[in-house]
Write an enzyme that holds these catalytic residues in place. Structure first.
Site, PDB file in Angstrom:
ATOM      1  N   GLY A 532      27.472 -24.490  14.503  1.00 41.90           N
ATOM      2  CA  GLY A 532      27.418 -24.347  15.947  1.00 41.90           C
ATOM      3  C   GLY A 532      28.035 -25.557  16.599  1.00 41.90           C
ATOM      4  O   GLY A 532      28.610 -26.406  15.919  1.00 41.90           O
ATOM      5  N   PHE A 534      26.597 -28.036  17.759  1.00 37.79           N
ATOM      6  CA  PHE A 534      25.868 -29.271  17.518  1.00 37.79           C
ATOM      7  C   PHE A 534      25.773 -29.647  16.054  1.00 37.79           C
ATOM      8  O   PHE A 534      25.250 -30.691  15.719  1.00 37.79           O
ATOM      9  CB  PHE A 534      24.455 -29.156  18.080  1.00 37.79           C
ATOM     10  CG  PHE A 534      24.448 -29.045  19.569  1.00 37.79           C
ATOM     11  CD1 PHE A 534      24.878 -30.102  20.339  1.00 37.79           C
ATOM     12  CD2 PHE A 534      24.050 -27.879  20.193  1.00 37.79           C
ATOM     13  CE1 PHE A 534      24.890 -30.011  21.713  1.00 37.79           C
ATOM     14  CE2 PHE A 534      24.065 -27.794  21.566  1.00 37.79           C
ATOM     15  CZ  PHE A 534      24.490 -28.861  22.332  1.00 37.79           C
ATOM     16  N   ASP A 648      21.339 -20.830  27.532  1.00 41.12           N
ATOM     17  CA  ASP A 648      22.435 -20.575  26.587  1.00 41.12           C
ATOM     18  C   ASP A 648      22.166 -19.271  25.839  1.00 41.12           C
ATOM     19  O   ASP A 648      22.334 -19.194  24.625  1.00 41.12           O
ATOM     20  CB  ASP A 648      22.571 -21.747  25.618  1.00 41.12           C
ATOM     21  CG  ASP A 648      23.965 -21.784  24.982  1.00 41.12           C
ATOM     22  OD1 ASP A 648      24.851 -21.053  25.469  1.00 41.12           O
ATOM     23  OD2 ASP A 648      24.146 -22.516  24.012  1.00 41.12           O
TER      24      ASP A 648
END
Ligand code: NAG
Ligand code: NAG
Ligand code: NAG
Ligand code: NAG
Ligand code: NAG
Ligand code: NAG
Ligand code: NAG
Ligand code: NAG
Length: 688
Positions: A532, A534, A648
């Protein structure tokens, strides 16, 4: 097509349907002979029954009296694939007539005025000619004696490409086969979008709106368009090729025997869709569509920019390593099309250079409009040539089949590059000093596993000590009671740094880094579930045989620290069957890890955006998922102690358990509403 016809005859419903059509009985001919005509109400039906030619009014426009001559799929009269008089509709409703002259010229006459609304515009044959509707949907005018093709509808596409049709150019005559959208779903008039095969560099299919490029499929790489890896997923049903000959550079697809009817349609919104006919459901199913997302916007990140669909936190755009935004102020305002600038100038001239290349992996190749292409070079020659020419900024093999061959060289800049599943390798020219930096980083990468090994041994030793005292780490994991107090204190300090909940009890087990290393087989690629914005997510097997998902946050990233804090503080407090359970956390030096329950069915997007998987989830399941997500949200917004906004929520953040019960995940961007209004009321664009 023969097989398709047999299938078609086996369906009683379809026979019934055909019988109901006024003039599609078994007697409808497929040929229009010399001097003959077809008036409104009459049709031609191809020999196998697949296609019908006749007069129609677009659906949802029944009140209008506009009539058009067209060809459609017999099973689906709304699926019009060719229109003769798209910009000159017949004004009177049922008096049009298509005539063929003795020399084979087709003319569409308006019965009211007697004027020609459309003509096949060609010089007629010397001998007599006939027009025949073939079972591939092509209306072909042939000279009767020689069989020579004088004119065919496949050479004049409307908004649809059928199997066997060419899409491209004849470089010798300049003749072009392109698609043009309808103006509206009920108006076949020439619309705003055109899909054209650009043949200047490598062939690539470009979507134009007026004179603005909106989307490019990326260059053809011998197997597929660089930006459309999904071509591989339907290779069994349709073979795709790009023909390159002196008189033809064209993309063609063929249907294999038994494949469903298929069409490639450029719709009125500028979206190119590959649709396949589902005879059981009697509907068209979309197998592929493009553009698909943010990163398909042409040149979104400008020159030397890289678009990443998972990079919501980076506004999707970043620069190639060694480059920085050309204008940081514009970039911070989300205006990224200005692109990136080189940090260190190249050193080239005097016939010598110290430059080298950095490889970008898994990307869609840049636009090749101004690139130099040589199909006969080898990849090694390509590298040498690029190095030898100071205006060359990047190169890549032109054909990826086998071990790769051919040469594409870009000068000045590279645009429209994005990360993509099954992407290619692109070699970008860099100054020597930049590459030295990279070597150092690579060295660190080699040293890291060694360090990890030492740490892991230390951890195992600790566990051994622990177990001697009858407190195995796995028990800590199971019960969530015992903690490594030192690290936990550190964690509390870290969390309370900016969070108003810092003083509350943190009821979350700490998990030893060594356990995580062994659970994930030292973060092996095989255990990776996804990546992802992050960091990476791994599947792990704890030593109590419990499967978990482990999110390893990007090291030293400021975003990562913030997200970590958010997740730990927020989800640890929440418990609901439609929210992903956080089972533990780990801080180890630079490393920050989160341990979640493992959900075997991955995320919702892997179902709904996948041609094969999307059939797996039927409507009841979809409804169940929608209800589950809504319940989870209701809990977040209203039923939990806090009011939390997720910020999100998207299909890739909806995970599915074995029963396809949905669970909302990824609270990295979530905020508590009400606690600190300043924080929640923001006009900063975040998330999805
Ligand atoms: C069409 O054909 C019919 C009979 O074959 C003929 O009577 C009629 O005049 C033709 N119409 C035109 C416009 O040629
Ligand atoms: C053709 O137009 C006339 C008058 O313009 C109308 O009465 C008739 O219903 C129309 N026929 C069809 C089939 O639309
Ligand atoms: C007919 O074709 C000629 C040459 O191919 C072209 O110049 C002309 O514009 C065409 N006319 C129409 C009405 O399409
Ligand atoms: C065509 O596609 C369907 C659905 O994806 C698949 O089941 C079938 O095997 C494919 N046909 C061939 C010939 O590969
Ligand atoms: C499609 O079919 C044509 C004619 O059958 C053949 O010449 C061509 O090579 C085929 N193309 C592909 C991609 O299979
Ligand atoms: C070109 O050569 C001269 C003398 O050898 C040197 O001073 C200069 O730095 C070189 N320039 C480049 C761009 O390499
Ligand atoms: C190619 O060069 C032309 C003319 O300089 C320019 O307008 C165009 O943007 C360039 N295309 C790409 C993809 O760089
Ligand atoms: C270097 O590349 C440019 C652009 O591709 C080309 O115009 C030029 O002729 C090349 N120079 C040499 C020495 O090959």
């Amino acid at each position: 097509m023969a097989a398709a016809a047999i299938k078609f005859l086996h369906l009683p419903a379809l026979i019934f349907y055909v019988l109901l059509l006024p003039s599609a009985g078994s007697t409808a001919p497929d040929t229009l002979n010399n001097g003959g005509n077809i008036s409104d109400g009459e049709t031609l039906v191809s020999a196998g029954g697949s296609f019908t030619l006749g007069f129609f009014s677009p659906r949802a426009d029944v009140l209008s009296s506009k009539r058009y001559l067209g060809i459609w799929f017999t099973v689906s009269p709304d699926a019009v694939c060719w229109v003769a008089n798209r910009d000159t509709p017949l004004s009177s409703n049922t008096s049009g007539v298509l005539v063929i002259s003795s020399t084979g010229v087709l003319r569409l006459l308006d019965g009211g005025s007697g004027q020609t609304a459309w003509s096949s515009n060609m010089t007629g044959a010397s001998a007599s000619a006939v027009a025949q509707l073939s079972d591939s949907g092509n209306l072909v005018v042939r000279e009767q004696s020689s069989g020579a093709v004088l004119w065919q509808s496949f050479d004049h596409p409307s908004n649809t490409l059928l199997a066997g049709m060419r899409f491209g150019k004849n470089p010798q005559t300049g003749e072009e086969w392109s698609l043009t959208s309808w103006r509206a779903s009920n108006d076949p008039a020439t619309g705003a979008y055109r899909q054209v095969l650009d043949t200047k560099g490598l062939p690539e299919s470009i979507l134009w709106q007026g004179n603005v490029k909106k989307f490019s499929t990326g260059p053809w790489n011998g197997l597929r368009f660089s930006g459309i890896p999904e071509i591989a997923s339907y290779a069994g049903n349709f073979s795709v090729q790009v023909v390159v000959r002196p008189d033809e550079v064209a993309y063609v697809f063929n249907a294999t025997a038994g494949a469903p009817f298929s069409r490639l349609v450029l719709n009125e919104d500028g979206v190119l869709e590959r649709q396949a006919w589902d005879p059981d459901g009697r509907t068209w199913i979309v197998w592929m569509q493009s553009p698909r997302g943010v990163c398909d916007n042409y040149a979104k990140c400008g020159a030397f920019g890289l678009c990443n669909e998972d990079g919501a936190a980076t506004q999707f755009c970043s620069c190639v390593v060694g480059f920085s935004p050309a204008s940081t102020s514009q970039w911070s305002m989300r205006e990224t099309s200005g692109g990136c600038r080189r940090d260190v100038a190249l050193e080239c001239g005097n016939g010598t250079t110290t430059d080298g290349f950095r490889v970008l992996k898994g990307v869609k190749l840049p636009d090749t409009e101004n690139a130099t292409v040589d199909m006969s070079a080898t990849v090694e020659q390509c590298r040498a040539r690029c190095l030898a020419n100071c205006s060359c900024v990047a190169y890549a093999p032109a054909d990826i089949r086998g071990s790769g061959s051919g040469c594409v060289m870009w000068k000045d800049g590279i645009v429209d590059v994005r990360y993509l599943e099954d992407g290619q390798e692109l070699y970008v020219r860099m100054a020597k000093s930049e590459l030295v930096k990279e070597k150092r980083r690579a060295m660190e990468k080699i040293l890291l596993p060694v360090t990890l090994l030492v740490l892991a041994s230390a951890c195992i030793y600790l566990v051994w000590i622990c177990s001697l005292r009858g407190r195995a780490t796995s028990l800590i994991f199971l019960q969530g009671r015992h903690r490594n107090n030192d690290v936990h204190k550190k964690m509390r300090g870290f969390l309370s740094a900016s969070d108003e909940l810092g003083d509350e009890r943190l009821d979350l087990p700490f998990i030893c880094f060594g356990d995580i290393v062994s659970a994930t087989n030292n973060f092996s690629e095989d255990n990776m579930l996804g990546q992802g914005g992050f960091g990476k997510v791994y599947k792990g097997m704890m030593d109590n045989n419990k499967e978990v998902a482990i999110k390893r946050l990007g090291k030293g990233s400021r975003q990562g620290a913030e997200e970590f804090r958010n997740e730990v503080v927020l989800i640890a407090k929440l418990q609901h069957r439609n929210l992903v359970r956080l089972l533990g956390y780990c801080i180890h030096g630079d490393e920050k890890l989160l341990i979640y329950e493992y959900l075997p069915n991955k995320s919702l997007d892997s179902f709904i955006f996948d041609a094969a998987n999307k059939k797996v989830i039927d409507w009841p399941t979809r409804f169940k998922i929608i209800k589950g997500v809504s319940r989870g949200l209701l809990y977040l917004h209203q039923d939990s102690r806090l009011t939390i906004i997720h910020r999100d929520l998207k299909s890739s953040n909806i995970l599915l358990d074995t029963d396809m019960c949905p669970k909302i995940s990824d609270f990295g961007m979530a905020r508590i509403f009400g606690g600190n209004q300043q924080e929640a009321n923001t006009n900063r664009v975040v998330g999805t």
